[in-house]
Design a protein around this motif. Structure first.
Motif, mmCIF file in Angstrom:
data_model
loop_
_atom_site.group_PDB
_atom_site.id
_atom_site.type_symbol
_atom_site.label_atom_id
_atom_site.label_comp_id
_atom_site.label_asym_id
_atom_site.label_seq_id
_atom_site.Cartn_x
_atom_site.Cartn_y
_atom_site.Cartn_z
ATOM 1 N N MET A 143 0.820 -1.210 0.000
ATOM 2 C CA MET A 143 0.000 0.000 0.000
ATOM 3 C C MET A 143 0.855 1.262 0.000
ATOM 4 O O MET A 143 0.609 2.198 -0.762
ATOM 5 C CB MET A 143 -0.938 -0.004 1.211
ATOM 6 N N ALA A 144 1.873 1.299 0.847
ATOM 7 C CA ALA A 144 2.650 2.528 1.036
ATOM 8 C C ALA A 144 3.584 2.830 -0.122
ATOM 9 O O ALA A 144 4.221 3.883 -0.138
ATOM 10 C CB ALA A 144 3.456 2.428 2.335
ATOM 11 N N THR A 145 3.693 1.928 -1.097
ATOM 12 C CA THR A 145 4.583 2.155 -2.234
ATOM 13 C C THR A 145 3.823 2.335 -3.540
ATOM 14 O O THR A 145 4.408 2.268 -4.619
ATOM 15 C CB THR A 145 5.567 0.980 -2.389
ATOM 16 N N THR A 146 2.526 2.572 -3.455
ATOM 17 C CA THR A 146 1.740 2.765 -4.675
ATOM 18 C C THR A 146 1.944 4.173 -5.209
ATOM 19 O O THR A 146 2.595 5.013 -4.573
ATOM 20 C CB THR A 146 0.254 2.491 -4.400
ATOM 21 N N PHE A 147 1.407 4.465 -6.387
ATOM 22 C CA PHE A 147 1.671 5.748 -7.033
ATOM 23 C C PHE A 147 0.577 6.763 -6.713
ATOM 24 O O PHE A 147 -0.475 6.435 -6.159
ATOM 25 C CB PHE A 147 1.839 5.573 -8.546
ATOM 26 N N LEU A 148 0.813 8.012 -7.097
ATOM 27 C CA LEU A 148 0.049 9.175 -6.646
ATOM 28 C C LEU A 148 -1.472 9.070 -6.679
ATOM 29 O O LEU A 148 -2.099 9.348 -5.660
ATOM 30 C CB LEU A 148 0.495 10.414 -7.438
ATOM 31 N N PRO A 149 -2.133 8.715 -7.774
ATOM 32 C CA PRO A 149 -3.594 8.823 -7.771
ATOM 33 C C PRO A 149 -4.275 8.057 -6.644
ATOM 34 O O PRO A 149 -5.372 8.423 -6.221
ATOM 35 C CB PRO A 149 -3.985 8.257 -9.146
ATOM 36 N N ARG A 150 -3.643 7.004 -6.122
ATOM 37 C CA ARG A 150 -4.286 6.182 -5.095
ATOM 38 C C ARG A 150 -3.821 6.519 -3.677
ATOM 39 O O ARG A 150 -4.149 5.809 -2.733
ATOM 40 C CB ARG A 150 -4.050 4.706 -5.401
ATOM 41 N N TRP A 151 -3.053 7.584 -3.505
ATOM 42 C CA TRP A 151 -2.573 7.913 -2.164
ATOM 43 C C TRP A 151 -3.690 8.165 -1.153
ATOM 44 O O TRP A 151 -3.605 7.684 -0.023
ATOM 45 C CB TRP A 151 -1.633 9.119 -2.240
ATOM 46 N N PRO A 152 -4.747 8.902 -1.488
ATOM 47 C CA PRO A 152 -5.816 9.048 -0.490
ATOM 48 C C PRO A 152 -6.438 7.706 -0.095
ATOM 49 O O PRO A 152 -6.784 7.500 1.070
ATOM 50 C CB PRO A 152 -6.831 9.954 -1.204
ATOM 51 N N LEU A 153 -6.593 6.804 -1.075
ATOM 52 C CA LEU A 153 -7.148 5.484 -0.772
ATOM 53 C C LEU A 153 -6.247 4.725 0.187
ATOM 54 O O LEU A 153 -6.705 4.222 1.221
ATOM 55 C CB LEU A 153 -7.316 4.689 -2.069
ATOM 56 N N VAL A 154 -4.936 4.634 -0.115
ATOM 57 C CA VAL A 154 -4.064 3.826 0.731
ATOM 58 C C VAL A 154 -3.825 4.490 2.080
ATOM 59 O O VAL A 154 -3.632 3.800 3.099
ATOM 60 C CB VAL A 154 -2.729 3.509 0.027
ATOM 61 N N ALA A 155 -3.857 5.815 2.130
ATOM 62 C CA ALA A 155 -3.711 6.487 3.421
ATOM 63 C C ALA A 155 -4.873 6.120 4.351
ATOM 64 O O ALA A 155 -4.681 5.832 5.535
ATOM 65 C CB ALA A 155 -3.640 7.997 3.231
ATOM 66 N N ALA A 156 -6.078 6.121 3.790
ATOM 67 C CA ALA A 156 -7.247 5.725 4.584
ATOM 68 C C ALA A 156 -7.151 4.262 4.995
ATOM 69 O O ALA A 156 -7.495 3.897 6.135
ATOM 70 C CB ALA A 156 -8.525 5.969 3.774
ATOM 71 N N GLN A 157 -6.664 3.406 4.099
ATOM 72 C CA GLN A 157 -6.554 1.985 4.416
ATOM 73 C C GLN A 157 -5.471 1.724 5.458
ATOM 74 O O GLN A 157 -5.644 0.890 6.359
ATOM 75 C CB GLN A 157 -6.274 1.194 3.144
ATOM 76 N N LEU A 158 -4.346 2.421 5.354
ATOM 77 C CA LEU A 158 -3.278 2.248 6.343
ATOM 78 C C LEU A 158 -3.723 2.732 7.719
ATOM 79 O O LEU A 158 -3.416 2.096 8.740
ATOM 80 C CB LEU A 158 -2.029 3.004 5.882
ATOM 81 N N ALA A 159 -4.441 3.844 7.757
ATOM 82 C CA ALA A 159 -4.957 4.326 9.036
ATOM 83 C C ALA A 159 -5.949 3.329 9.626
ATOM 84 O O ALA A 159 -5.951 3.073 10.843
ATOM 85 C CB ALA A 159 -5.616 5.697 8.860
ATOM 86 N N GLU A 160 -6.789 2.742 8.778
ATOM 87 C CA GLU A 160 -7.743 1.740 9.254
ATOM 88 C C GLU A 160 -7.023 0.509 9.779
ATOM 89 O O GLU A 160 -7.381 -0.048 10.829
ATOM 90 C CB GLU A 160 -8.676 1.355 8.115
ATOM 91 N N LEU A 161 -5.985 0.051 9.075
ATOM 92 C CA LEU A 161 -5.210 -1.106 9.532
ATOM 93 C C LEU A 161 -4.545 -0.814 10.867
ATOM 94 O O LEU A 161 -4.552 -1.650 11.778
ATOM 95 C CB LEU A 161 -4.156 -1.462 8.478
ATOM 96 N N ARG A 162 -3.976 0.358 10.996
ATOM 97 C CA ARG A 162 -3.341 0.755 12.263
ATOM 98 C C ARG A 162 -4.342 0.747 13.407
ATOM 99 O O ARG A 162 -4.055 0.221 14.496
ATOM 100 C CB ARG A 162 -2.745 2.160 12.108
ATOM 101 N N ASP A 163 -5.525 1.271 13.174
ATOM 102 C CA ASP A 163 -6.507 1.409 14.247
ATOM 103 C C ASP A 163 -7.242 0.111 14.559
ATOM 104 O O ASP A 163 -7.623 -0.134 15.695
ATOM 105 C CB ASP A 163 -7.519 2.494 13.879
ATOM 106 N N SER A 164 -7.453 -0.731 13.534
ATOM 107 C CA SER A 164 -8.214 -1.967 13.745
ATOM 108 C C SER A 164 -7.335 -3.161 14.078
ATOM 109 O O SER A 164 -7.774 -4.098 14.750
ATOM 110 C CB SER A 164 -9.038 -2.290 12.488
#
Length: 701
Positions: A277-298
């Motif tokens: 997730m953290a190494t994907t390219f620009l257009p999907r950064w908002p998506l992966v940021a939300a997913q990484l935050a969800e993974l961290r919290d859950s």
């Protein structure tokens, strides 16, 4: 274990007559083919398993063809990648791309390479892994995977050993000879680039023009994976700087260094899921940021998919990609059979690329692979060759194309975007250059405009949605359902596995498997669930499929922490705000229901009271079956089903509207949803579908 294949009696010496191949309409002989596709024809071609033993064992290679519609000048062979992706259905699918423009002069040829799709293959489904001890060491995990590799290989050692790119090239040349062609044109993307490069290296005199896009490296070793790790590391640093500017939203840190530290800690907890997730390219950064935050919290990691099926031939396309791709690659990798090889390579990459190097995809896939690898022998040629590469491509990093160009020559076209293999669908300059190359041989150099690098935005709330094979879906709850009832899966009828319903047909109680990945609110995969039976499917009047899941609503909520989506009794009214939520594409669209269409006609199918979206809901392939939600209540009011792609009238992938007076109109680019409001009236106690229930308005068999 091998499949028995029925093939024409064709000599392998010399050039056979074209009419020696017994072509049949694909939709009549190949299970699961598109019923509306009446152009593609198919044949199984016998080839030697081992070309050094031409009189030995034969295997069947599935080939498809769409004949040229005008004055024929030759053939265009295609390969969709992998290596190991199914190729015969590309013949139909790519006729709707820029490559389809070439079909006026060129027969378009698709091939399921050996080990793939309808061709002879071997599946390792059902082979269990040995149990691991609690808290296993890395070497124990490696040995466990190696033991599984050896058991898988033992199912058909001859075929696995013969799954090489060199043999795929020989199979292609056999097909060329049987077609009576002196030269072929070729387009291949991703894994299909190594197939093309190998064919040209071995049979350059039989190549007219070749375009390879999103190019693989000319080697399959640490040099290639260093290119992946380098691109990943660059994207990681860029993403961290971007996230730091949005610390108030994602809370990973206010500086790039703080974000990198936080994500490294998350990587140490969850491994490759975080790296990917953290190494994907620009257009999907908002998506992966939300997913990484969800993974961290859950703290809830993703799950792996189960193995595929085990049938062969035209009776089933099957799914043996993982086994086949591993064989193609490991048969070309000289090392990494032993744990010491992996440790050495991983340590070298981790030293050079601290975040991603130790987690580079594919580093340890060849554990104890039973046969030695033979490094690809790629060479320059004299035939016309064009390469194209995307500057921020993840699966095939841009430096790979430069390596390949140095090895085999050709012109290189650079696309400054982060997409993968998209030139064939590009409606602008890039796609025009592709067509022009095959028509005239005009080389393409420099750059051409690719896809937008603007942010795609966050996915919205995808809880309750599913990702299916090529489609989307959802877990739905009828009005009368209870917590203890088995849950229902909802998608389009045209997403049915195997044969889709014919016009006027209703399928009920079909024993088949639908594999679905459960999505989290941010769109992460939470695990896989298999529906063993289709309860109902039709594409007439509406386009729906209902299947029963093995878990109850309460069990799904407990296991995945997501709730089913309630089924509405009423479809959306004109002007109503709606959300199309795609679990397959991990994104959503918000717009209004623009119009209720009395009759939507597409190919031989008709749907009543379809919903046309406003232009903001620009859905496309992969979004079929997505629930259409009431934007206020999140109740399912319809299902996304189709869109008019090309402006054609009443044809496949190009529906037309028929008003109450019979007047036909076409709205190019607009998407449509199908009604689901009749479902509630057909579901009774225990969540049982009863088509004879009073008030049930679903079409009956």
């Amino acid at each position: 274990m091998t499949a028995a294949v029925t093939v024409p009696d064709i000599s392998f010496s010399g050039v056979a007559a074209t009419d020696g191949l017994d072509w049949q309409p694909c939709h009549k002989v190949a299970k699961g083919w598109y019923e509306a596709d009446t152009r593609s024809e198919c044949v199984l071609v016998p080839v030697p398993l081992d070309y050094a033993k031409p009189d030995g064992r034969k295997i069947g290679i599935a080939v498809s063809r769409a004949r040229a519609t005008g004055t024929r000048t030759g053939v265009l062979f295609t390969n969709p990648g992998g290596p190991g992706l199914n190729g015969v259905q590309v013949t139909h699918a790519w006729l709707h791309s820029r490559l389809g423009e070439l079909n006026d002069q060129l027969d378009v040829i698709g091939i399921d390479t050996r080990g793939v799709g309808y061709s002879d293959r071997v599946s390792c489904a059902g082979i269990p892994h040995d149990p691991l001890p609690p808290n296993p060491t890395a070497e124990q995990v490696y040995d466990n995977a190696g033991a599984w590799n050896q058991r898988c290989f033992a199912r058909d050692p001859e075929l696995f050993a013969a799954l090489t790119i060199e043999n795929v090239a020989r199979d292609m040349d056999t097909v060329r000879r049987l077609l009576g062609e002196e030269k072929i044109n070729y387009y291949g993307n991703s894994g299909g680039t190594i197939v093309g490069a190998m064919y040209r290296s071995m049979f350059d005199e039989h190549v007219a023009r070749m375009w390879i896009e999103s190019v693989m490296a000319p080697v399959s070793d640490i040099t290639a994976r260093a290119g992946v790790a380098e691109a990943d590391e660059r994207n990681f640093h860029d993403f961290s700087a971007w996230a730091a500017q949005r610390d108030a939203k994602y809370h990973f840190g206010a500086t790039a260094q703080q974000v990198e530290s936080a994500l490294t800690g998350l990587r140490d907890r969850f491994g490759y899921e975080v790296v990917s997730m953290a190494t994907t390219f620009l257009p999907r950064w908002p998506l992966v940021a939300a997913q990484l935050a969800e993974l961290r919290d859950s703290g809830q990691p993703a799950a792996l998919a189960p193995a595929g099926r085990t049938t062969y031939g035209w009776a089933d396309q099957g799914n043996s990609y993982a086994e086949t791709n591993t064989a193609f690659m490991c048969n070309a990798i000289a090392d990494e059979r032993e744990y010491a090889d992996v440790l050495r390579n991983r340590a070298e990459l981790a030293k050079r690329f601290p975040f991603s190097g130790g987690f580079t995809s594919g580093l340890d896939r060849c554990e104890k692979w039973p046969v030695p690898g033979r490094v690809w022998d790629l060479k320059p040629g004299k035939s016309e060759l064009q390469l194209s590469a995307h500057e921020f491509d993840g699966p095939t990093p841009y430096p790979w194309a430069k390596l390949m160009q140095t090895r085999i020559g050709g012109n290189l076209l650079t696309v400054p975007d982060g997409s993968h293999s998209s030139i064939k669908v590009n409606q602008g300059q890039c796609g025009t250059q592709l067509v022009e190359f095959f028509r005239t041989g005009t080389p393409a150099t420099g750059t051409c405009p690719g896809e937008s690098m603007e942010s795609e935005g966050e996915p919205g709330n995808l809880a309750g949605t599913l990702s299916l094979n090529g489609c989307s879906g959802s877990i739905v709850r009828p009005t009368a359902a209870k917590d203890e009832d088995k849950a229902l899966l909802l998608t389009n009828g045209h997403c049915a596995p195997g044969d889709r319903p014919k016009p006027g047909q209703v399928l009920t109680n079909q024993q088949t498997e639908i594999l679905a990945e459960v999505r989290s609110p941010a769109g992460r995969g939470l695990g896989f669930i298999t529906a063993p039976k289709v309860l109902y499917a039709t594409m007439t009047g509406t386009d729906v499929l209902l299947a029963q899941l093995p878990l109850s609503y309460a069990e799904i909520e407990q296991k995945y922490k997501v709730k089913a989506l309630p089924l509405a009794d009423r479809g959306p009214a004109e002007g109503q705000p709606i959300t199309v939520a795609s679990g397959g594409l991990t994104r959503s669209w918000e717009c209004q229901a623009e119009a209720v269409v009395p009759l939507l006609r597409e190919g031989g199918y008709e749907v009543k009271q379809a919903i046309r979206y406003a232009k903001e809901c620009d859905t496309g392939p992969g979004s079929s079956g997505s629930p259409v939600l009431d934007a206020r209540t999140r109740a399912v009011v319809a299902i996304n089903s189709t869109s008019n792609r090309d402006g054609k009238q009443c044809a496949a992938d190009n529906p037309c509207e028929v008003d109450s007076s019979g007047v036909v109109s076409v709205h190019q680019g607009r998407g449509y949803a199908t009604q689901i409001t009749a479902i509630n009236g057909c579901v009774g106690a225990g969540n049982v579908l009863d088509l004879n229930r009073e008030g049930c308005r679903l079409l009956k068999p």
